[in-house]
Design a protein around this motif. Structure first.
Motif, PDB file in Angstrom:
ATOM      1  N   TRP A   1      -4.258   4.624   2.456  1.00  0.00           N
ATOM      2  CA  TRP A   1      -3.424   4.573   1.283  1.00  0.00           C
ATOM      3  C   TRP A   1      -4.131   5.158   0.072  1.00  0.00           C
TER       4      TRP A   1
ATOM      5  N   ALA B   1       0.858  -1.185   0.000  1.00  0.00           N
ATOM      6  CA  ALA B   1       0.000   0.000   0.000  1.00  0.00           C
ATOM      7  C   ALA B   1       0.896   1.238   0.000  1.00  0.00           C
TER       8      ALA B   1
ATOM      9  N   GLU C   1       0.601   6.487   3.845  1.00  0.00           N
ATOM     10  CA  GLU C   1       1.478   5.321   3.771  1.00  0.00           C
ATOM     11  C   GLU C   1       2.797   5.637   3.088  1.00  0.00           C
TER      12      GLU C   1
END
Length: 106
Positions: free
Chosen positions: A97, A36, A41
């Protein structure tokens, strides 16, 4: 050996073609590595749909080199079960993400 190594690894090194390797958290699921990226992220420069990558797995206990695997990145829209597994793998964070890539071994 690959399946066994990746089941135990929480992080792998990913090197998209033409870029430096990057240590990333990852999830082994259904025969591929899920990564991700974006949002809150990790960032993996060069990771895009259809890009060839090298995935390096090291021992989680000794950090010794276990295996290098050529793979192809595929942009995926994770189903609810996969998204839940990705969130659970992050333990103490609430990941958000932008994209999820499936790194399919060649």
């Amino acid at each position: 050996m690959l399946d066994n190594a990746l089941r135990k690894a929480a992080a792998v090194w990913v090197r998209p073609a033409g870029h430096a390797p990057r240590l990333v958290w990852a999830l082994w699921r259904d025969g591929a590595v899920l990564v991700a990226v974006g949002g809150t992220e990790q960032v993996v420069p060069g990771l895009a749909d259809g890009v060839a990558c090298a995935v390096t797995v090291r021992s989680p206990t000794t950090h010794s080199h276990l295996v290098d695997v050529p793979a192809t990145a595929r942009l995926v829209d994770p189903d609810d079960d996969t998204a839940a597994a990705l969130r659970a793998a992050r333990l103490n964070t609430r990941p958000e993400w932008a994209d999820v890539y499936r790194l399919e071994p060649a």
